[in-house]
Structure formats: C-alpha cells, structure tokens
Scaffold this active site. Structure first.
Site: not given
Length: 550
Positions: A78, A119-121, A191, A442, A466
């Site tokens: 992202d 990570c995110d998704k 992160c 985002e 985000s």
C-alpha cells in the site's frame, strides 16, 4: 483424508506419478497434505522475509507428520502504491488473494492450510479464503517492522508521508527529508505503527485464527518468529486430526471479540471493511451499528502510532494482545469461552498481564472511556461512515466549516499543496469509493500533507484512509458518490457539521434542497471499464457492507 481423492486408487496412478516427479515419496502421500500459502515477494517490506517463515512452517508440518506443499499468493504494498493510480488495486487485490487460494486449495484437495501473510489486504484476503473454504487453517504472519530512529525519537513510514507536508511548508530542508527517509524503515516487517497490516494481524489473534504473538512479535526478533512459524506448522496437524474448521472458530462471538480488541487498541479504520468481509465469507453479518455498540462499552487502552508515540514493539513488550484481551475481559467485552486454534480464549489469556503500564492502560483508567473507532451517520452518510477517533485531537472532535469539493484525490492534493485550503475548511474528496475509484483508494497523501503543513481542517471521502492517517478524517461514506450518495450532492462552500462525540455528520441544507439536487444529479461513467478493475467496479458492494463482490 480430503486429499485422498487426489492420491488413492488405481485411477490416481497418474496423479501419483506427478507427485513423484517433484520428489514426494509413497510415504509422503499417506500423510495429510498441508498447503503452505506463502505471500513472499520482493516489493513489500513486510513480505520480503517470508521465505524463512515458510521454511519454518514446513519444518513444523513435517515434524508433526504432515506433507507440506508450498504455493504462492500475491500482494501489493500500500505504501508504494500510495498517491497514484496503483492505489486502485490493493483493496481489489483482497478478492484476488481469496479467490486464488480457493482455486488452488480446492483444485488439489488440500487437507489443511497454513496461511502466511503480513500486510494490509493479504491478511484479510487469506482469512476470507479460510472462511470460504472451511477446511482446517491457521494464520502465521511475518511480524511488524521495528520503528526507525531520527533525532532521538522513534519514527515510522507515517512520519515520512507527513514529512512531505513539512517540506512543502518549508519546515524541513531537502537534506533533512533525505536523512529521515533513510532512517524511517530500518528493516523488513509490516510498517511499525498500528496501521492496517498490524491491526489485522492483531485481530487475527483476537479472532482465534492465529497464535499469541502473531500480531506483535517483531520481524526482527528472528528466533521468536521462527518458533511461531514452527508451532503453526505443528498446530495445523492437530486441527486436521480434530477436524476443527475456520467456521468453528469464526463465530459471532469471535467477531465481537475482534471488534472489542480493535476498539481497545484503536486499530485502523480499514478493519471496518475487512471484518465484515471475512464475516460474510463465514455466513455472518456484521452491521456498522455493531461496531458502534461495542465501541460505546469498550475503553480505549493503548495509544500507538499514528494516534500516539508507541509502536508495535512496545505493545509486544507490554504483553501483547493476550494482555489487552485479559484487561478488556474485566470490562465484560470479551467472550472468554470462544475457541481458538489453541484452546479457548480463557485458557489463552489466563496468565497474561500488563508488563508496561505506560503502553497498556487499565480499564479503570483508560485513555478514553470508549473505543478508538467511531461510526458517524447523518444526511451525508445515511448508511454510515468511519473515523479513527483515537487519532483525532480533542479540539478537532467537533468541527463546522465550508466544504471544499474535489472529484478526485489528485485534484485535492494539488489544491492542498497550492495553498488553496485554509484552517476551518472541510475538504470533500468524492468519486473515490469502491465503484467510483474504482478500488476505494487510501487517502494517506492528503491527510499526511495536511498534518505536515499544520492545517486544522476536516476531510471527508467515500474512499478510505490508511491506518497511518490521523486527524479528523472521515471515510467509507456510504452510499458513495458513484451510487448517487449525498456526498456527491455537496456543493462548494456548503456548511459541513462534524460531531464525532455525538456520531453525527451533516451538511447544513434542507431535505427539500437535497432532494432537488438528487433529481438533477447525473451518474458519471465508470472510470475503468476493462480488465480486472472494470469487472471489480461492476460487482463491488458498498463500503458499509465490507466492499465485497456479489
């Protein structure tokens, strides 16, 4: 075993030959076949090291009597996709992750899966696949990044997005910017703050689909992460033997636990997209009203970046998610009888305690008496909107000001950097929802630049933010503009009223004026009509239902 349909009998001689071509032995084919779904790639810092995690998982599987078989999953960073057309893809890729795992797992009749995201998704995509497949599964992530250090302070990637605003405002030099960007991300891992990736890895623990430490043990703590991976490889064989499936774990009570933890730690607003999407695959509905109901009775007990100065390594030192759940259980918001991949929640948190009271507060003396995420409704957002209340300063909780309206993120960024936005304005960025974007980009760039420039403004969007965003940033406004939602009817200098404590979001015009504007509104053409995003835009649902495909 489920995999026997691909291995046993005279009609499977050709199948066995294909296994032997890869070096599997006749003895291997008698064992449970465990898929090791590895999202390793060389474009996401959180995934760069996942080969070592997968190798450890395979050792655990083999040592427990299984046949480990690795296959890949895609992933998008992202941060690297942020602020350009690439950001249209991360949320949409969540469905690709789930679909591809479903295809490979069913196409080869795996007995169970160990899912390795970070990570995110990718985390919610894998959990969606687990719920959809409903074969024994366990998740083990790669762990969070350590915070960087600059001028004697911990920093992370969110500081770098805000540094762009500081630079544009003339508050730091190009040399300082260069030094900071080389210090902010010191190594692999998701992160370092409580952004979306780490929020979802923590909630994987709370849901019961990951083992303790999944969300908080740093990637840099190599030995501990390898031990977690080996344990996950061993545990999946136990789940297969006992036939414990994801939907046995992903119950209504499990989702309520996850929401409570989310509220208690002040997780990313993206969790309000992902938890309903995972629940949808498990046949459970999670309305936005449930998030607000749980928020009202859940104290906010940690204050991590971007809402505070602590990072994931601090939460890990403080006792991790077990300590958080044990403390929240005292407020009666945790179902301790819910089952996990390793027994009940009660058994899991029995010996947990807070090791750093500066990081995890008690429920008697929390940072705030209710949860870190708020659901706002009103004539701008009849179906709801989401704000990370824990990352909003007290003097920004109630705002009223003129709307500055933009029909894309790029136009808004240009106006912000160009000095066209003033203190007290309410920036409205629309046609960036699941359909309108498409992909519900985002908005970290505009929020970070606003913060870096020191502007005191509100920001509304039918897109999303985000997990690193902070400030009075209200996203997921539903219905979105592309569906004719009221956010698409706001006009320049309309007065917008934001009241986060009262959960209200309104434009100060009459119902009659709103109806008049609605009658005159003309739906624009979809921005993308070909390829995957074209199909996604036609099939995706509203943000308030998790932006799932139907």
């Amino acid at each position: 075993m489920r995999s026997d349909i691909a291995k046993i009998g005279s009609t499977r001689a050709a199948h066995r030959s294909l296994f032997y071509a890869m070096g599997y032995t006749p003895d291997d084919l008698k064992k449970p076949m465990i898929g090791v779904v590895n999202a390793f790639n060389e474009i996401i810092p959180g995934h760069f090291h996942l080969r070592s995690i997968a190798d450890a998982v395979k050792i655990g599987v083999a040592g427990a009597g299984g046949m480990p078989v690795e296959f890949p999953a895609i992933g998008i960073c992202d941060g690297i996709a942020m602020g350009h057309d690439g950001m249209k893809y991360p949320l949409a890729s969540r469905e690709l992750v789930a679909d591809s795992i479903e295809a490979v797992a069913n196409g080869h009749a795996f007995d169970g899966l160990v899912l390795i995201p970070n990570c995110d998704k990718i985390v919610p995509g894998m959990l969606m696949a687990a719920a959809r497949l409903n074969i024994p599964c366990i998740v083990v992530s790669g762990g969070p990044m350590m915070a960087g250090r600059y001028a004697g302070k911990d920093i992370s990637v969110s500081n770098m997005f805000e540094a762009a605003g500081l630079f544009e405002a003339g508050k730091i030099s190009s040399e300082e910017l260069d030094t900071m960007e080389k210090a902010a991300c010191p190594g692999c891992g998701s992160c370092a703050g409580l952004f979306t990736a780490n929020s979802m890895n923590c909630l994987t623990e709370a849901l019961g689909m990951g083992i303790p430490g999944n969300g908080t043990v740093p990637a840099a703590n190599f030995g501990a992460r390898i031990m977690l991976a080996k344990q996950a490889g061993k545990i999946i064989l136990d789940l297969v033997a006992k036939d414990i499936k994801p939907r046995d774990i992903l119950t209504v009570e499990a989702f309520e636990n996850a929401i409570a933890v989310d509220m208690g730690i002040g997780g990313s607003t993206n969790t309000v997209l992902h938890l309903p999407a995972i629940a949808y695959e498990a046949g459970i509905e999670l309305p936005l009203t449930l998030f607000d109901k749980i928020s009202a009775k859940t104290p906010y007990i940690t204050k991590l970046s971007p809402g505070g100065t602590h990072h994931m390594q601090d939460l890990n030192e403080a006792g991790g998610i077990n300590a958080v759940m044990n403390e929240l259980a005292k407020a009666g918001v945790i179902h301790t009888d819910a089952i996990t991949v390793t027994g009940t929640v009660k058994e899991r948190i029995a010996n947990a305690k807070i090791m750093r009271s500066d990081v995890i507060k008690s429920v008697e003396a929390p940072y705030r008496s209710r949860g870190g995420i708020a659901i706002l409704t009103g004539n701008i957002a009849p179906f709801g909107s989401v704000v990370k209340e824990s990352a909003v300063e007290d003097n920004m909780l109630v705002l009223e000001g003129p709307a500055k309206v933009f029909d894309s993120e790029e136009i808004a960024i240009e106006a912000i950097i160009g000095g066209k936005i003033k203190d007290g304005d309410i920036v409205v960025i629309r046609y960036e929802g699941p359909k309108g974007g498409p992909g519900m980009r985002e908005m970290l760039n505009p929020t970070a630049v606003i913060t870096g420039m020191g502007l005191k403004v509100g920001l509304l969007t039918d897109g999303r933010f985000s997990g690193a965003s902070r400030g009075a940033c209200i996203g997921h406004i539903s219905p979105e503009a592309m569906d004719g939602g009221p956010i698409g009817l706001i006009q320049e200098n309309d007065i917008i009223s934001i009241n986060i404590p009262e959960r209200k979001l309104n434009v100060n015009i009459s119902d009659e004026e709103m109806a008049k504007r609605k009658a005159a509104w003309v739906q624009p053409q979809l921005r993308v009509t070909t390829g995957y995003l074209g199909r996604y835009a036609k099939l995706v649902t509203s943000a308030n239902t998790g932006a799932v495909l139907k």
